[in-house]
Design a protein around this motif. Structure first.
Motif, PDB file in Angstrom:
ATOM      1  N   PRO A   1       0.829  -1.217   0.000  1.00  0.00           N
ATOM      2  CA  PRO A   1       0.000   0.000   0.000  1.00  0.00           C
ATOM      3  C   PRO A   1       0.856   1.256   0.000  1.00  0.00           C
ATOM      4  CG  PRO A   1       0.078  -0.942   2.195  1.00  0.00           C
ATOM      5  CD  PRO A   1       0.795  -1.911   1.295  1.00  0.00           C
ATOM      6  N   ALA A   2       0.304   2.320  -0.576  1.00  0.00           N
ATOM      7  CA  ALA A   2       0.996   3.608  -0.599  1.00  0.00           C
ATOM      8  C   ALA A   2       0.960   4.242   0.786  1.00  0.00           C
ATOM      9  CB  ALA A   2       0.346   4.540  -1.627  1.00  0.00           C
ATOM     10  N   GLN A   3       2.087   4.836   1.200  1.00  0.00           N
ATOM     11  CA  GLN A   3       2.180   5.527   2.486  1.00  0.00           C
ATOM     12  C   GLN A   3       1.877   7.011   2.266  1.00  0.00           C
ATOM     13  OE1 GLN A   3       2.638   3.932   5.308  1.00  0.00           O
ATOM     14  NE2 GLN A   3       3.015   1.939   4.341  1.00  0.00           N
ATOM     15  N   ARG A   4       0.732   7.452   2.803  1.00  0.00           N
ATOM     16  CA  ARG A   4       0.318   8.835   2.555  1.00  0.00           C
ATOM     17  C   ARG A   4       0.487   9.742   3.770  1.00  0.00           C
ATOM     18  NH1 ARG A   4      -3.682   5.738  -0.180  1.00  0.00           N
ATOM     19  NH2 ARG A   4      -3.701   6.107  -2.428  1.00  0.00           N
ATOM     20  N   TRP A   5       0.073   9.256   4.942  1.00  0.00           N
ATOM     21  CA  TRP A   5       0.005  10.140   6.093  1.00  0.00           C
ATOM     22  C   TRP A   5       1.147   9.954   7.085  1.00  0.00           C
ATOM     23  CZ3 TRP A   5      -3.277  13.863   5.310  1.00  0.00           C
ATOM     24  CH2 TRP A   5      -4.383  13.643   4.490  1.00  0.00           C
ATOM     25  N   SER A   6       1.793   8.813   7.090  1.00  0.00           N
ATOM     26  CA  SER A   6       2.813   8.565   8.110  1.00  0.00           C
ATOM     27  C   SER A   6       3.967   9.548   8.034  1.00  0.00           C
ATOM     28  CB  SER A   6       3.334   7.127   7.980  1.00  0.00           C
ATOM     29  OG  SER A   6       3.882   6.920   6.687  1.00  0.00           O
ATOM     30  N   VAL A   7       4.334   9.968   6.811  1.00  0.00           N
ATOM     31  CA  VAL A   7       5.439  10.913   6.673  1.00  0.00           C
ATOM     32  C   VAL A   7       5.035  12.292   7.195  1.00  0.00           C
ATOM     33  CG1 VAL A   7       6.969  12.039   5.022  1.00  0.00           C
ATOM     34  CG2 VAL A   7       6.355   9.624   4.721  1.00  0.00           C
ATOM     35  N   TRP A   8       3.795  12.681   6.908  1.00  0.00           N
ATOM     36  CA  TRP A   8       3.357  14.012   7.347  1.00  0.00           C
ATOM     37  C   TRP A   8       3.222  14.110   8.865  1.00  0.00           C
ATOM     38  CZ3 TRP A   8       3.591  17.947   4.166  1.00  0.00           C
ATOM     39  CH2 TRP A   8       3.534  17.711   2.792  1.00  0.00           C
ATOM     40  N   LEU A   9       3.026  12.986   9.532  1.00  0.00           N
ATOM     41  CA  LEU A   9       2.921  13.031  10.989  1.00  0.00           C
ATOM     42  C   LEU A   9       4.209  13.529  11.629  1.00  0.00           C
ATOM     43  CD1 LEU A   9       0.975   9.748  11.806  1.00  0.00           C
ATOM     44  CD2 LEU A   9       0.151  12.093  11.991  1.00  0.00           C
TER      45      LEU A   9
END
Length: 501
Positions: A81-89
């Motif tokens: 799956p694509a990682q969308r929000w974990s980096v922005w956290l």
């Protein structure tokens, strides 16, 4: 195994789940070929039993997912799956740093209280959190020593409900088959993901707390470059002597590490209510303030964040399969069956493709999907006389695990014919032996009426009596029962009773 391998295994398990609408995505042939290929590729690699098994399961899952991905490309969205929000956290620590830097601007920038409320609040909150973490750790150690049962019957820690946001994440799979696969996968994946996300959240909170303190420290030093601090204090309840004790307690680390002199009661009296024209002690207090925040907040919080980060890495790289789960119990049986070879001696039966497939399915059901089936030359009526060496091991490389005589239920057992073959087979064959009776075609020809079923049972009883008369065990191979066994992943059946010589 690592996180991706663990994810692949659980996804392959979900695809193989019989209750899934996508049960037809992989055939029994696909599963068997993946098992055999994994065994062939990893055969000879030395490691302990559990690690070798996990390698085999991971490679088998990779092969199955490659094949499934070719037939259904949307499975890639579940596998990787694509990682969308974990980096922005991780932008939150920058926000905490900015908030800490701006907190100094709330009060007058040229005044620095000896008992600054932001300082006391940050210190008090962090000390309280350390106490809470210590108590929770002690409770966790205590509870781990008590017997508890957190696993369900399948051997996996599954939650009663996947949760609302899981349902939203699976809503993108409009196809019922994919949605069923995803939900089955999440039932196994969510316990691990919850543990990982809990550690990630703890690490993030520790980093944010450290960044907040660093922001406060940075604001003091930057503001001090352009503004001369006036240090003082005021209190309704504390006098100079009490203030001296409190300030010396707060600056004790600086006194021991930097060699700063302790604050005297005369200084406390002089600095009370920020007397006009008095700016002494500003630099001393900023150094003590910064060191205190660094030792009490920044360093412990960063160490706790590092500790949680190491736990996350360990969790991602050292995952282990729940071997008590029936699915993995069956795989262990399948992989262990790689050394099992059954040599079949057919009696007056042409082994066409259909019959070989039924026998192969029976073998997989009772001995494991990696068991090998070999056929000796067909023995016709009358060929036993003068051929005492006929029942020989035709395998050149190794001795078979089991040798069996194969008869057709359509024939009525006769002592002069089938009985003679059994006697010669028993006398000349070394190792475990048995008798298989092929029932599929005869049962299909008779039909399903009550009279037909009675005749079928009578014929089976005749074969049973004939085999028992020669001290041999008989197994009846029915196509219907074999097909039924292929549609379940429950625990494997016990092996056929065989004669041990």
């Amino acid at each position: 195994m690592n996180e991706q391998q663990y994810r692949d295994v659980l996804l392959a398990k979900a695809i193989e789940t019989p209750a899934s609408p996508a049960a037809g995505l992989l055939s029994q042939h696909d599963v068997r070929m993946a098992t055999e290929k994994a065994l062939h590729e990893l055969r000879g690699k030395k490691s302990n039993h559990q690690r070798q098994f996990e390698r085999l399961v991971a490679r088998r899952a990779d092969l199955l997912l490659q094949l499934s991905g070719q037939r259904e490309a949307r499975l890639l969205a579940i596998r990787k799956p694509a990682q969308r929000w974990s980096v922005w956290l991780w932008a939150l620590p920058l926000l905490a740093l900015a908030l800490g830097f701006a907190s100094e601007k709330i009060s007058e920038p040229h005044r620095l209280s000896l008992i600054a409320l932001p300082l006391l609040a940050i210190l008090g909150w962090n000390v309280l959190m350390y106490v809470v973490l210590l108590v929770r750790s002690m409770m966790a150690i205590t509870s781990s020593k008590r017997p508890h049962n957190t696993e369900d019957a399948s051997g996996l820690n599954t939650t009663a409900s996947v949760g609302l946001w899981w349902s939203r994440s699976s809503a993108k799979f409009k196809d019922p088959a994919l949605s069923a696969i995803y939900q089955a996968f999440l039932q196994d994946w969510s316990p691990y993901l919850q543990r990982k996300q809990s550690r990630q959240l703890q690490a993030l909170l520790h980093v944010c707390a450290a960044m907040l303190a660093l922001g406060v420290i940075g604001a003091l030093w930057v503001t001090g470059m352009f503004t001369e601090y006036r240090v003082g204090w005021e209190s309704t309840w504390l006098n100079a002597a009490q203030m001296q004790s409190l300030v010396n307690f707060l600056t004790w680390p600086a006194q021991k590490i930097l060699g700063m002199p302790p604050w005297s009661e005369a200084q406390m009296q002089l600095l009370q209510t920020w007397p006009a024209g008095n700016q002494q002690g500003g630099q001393q207090w900023i150094l003590a303030y910064s060191l205190l925040l660094g030792l009490v907040v920044v360093v412990p919080r960063m160490l706790l964040a590092l500790f949680n980060g190491l736990l996350i890495l360990r969790l991602q790289r050292s995952l282990h399969l729940p071997l008590a789960n029936p699915y993995f119990q069956k795989l262990m049986r399948d992989f262990s069956s790689d050394t099992t070879t059954v040599l079949v001696h057919p009696f007056s039966m042409a082994m066409n493709a259909q019959r070989q497939q039924v026998l192969q399915s029976y073998l997989q059901e009772h001995f494991g999907s990696a068991a090998h089936l070999q056929f000796a030359p067909n023995l016709e009526y009358g060929e036993t006389s003068g051929h005492s060496g006929y029942f020989r091991n035709t395998l050149q490389d190794n001795a078979p695990s089991l040798q069996v005589l194969l008869f057709n239920l359509a024939a009525t057992p006769e002592e002069e014919t089938q009985g003679t073959v059994m006697a010669q087979f028993e006398a000349t064959t070394q190792g475990p032996t048995g008798v298989w009776v092929y029932c599929a075609e005869f049962a299909e020809r008779l039909g399903t009426s009550a009279a037909a079923q009675q005749r079928l049972q009578e014929r089976k009883q005749l074969w049973q009596q004939c085999a028992q008369g020669h001290g041999m065990h008989v197994a009846f191979i029915d196509k219907a029962s074999t097909a039924q066994s292929q549609s379940t992943t429950s625990e494997p059946m016990a092996l056929n009773p065989i004669k041990q010589q």
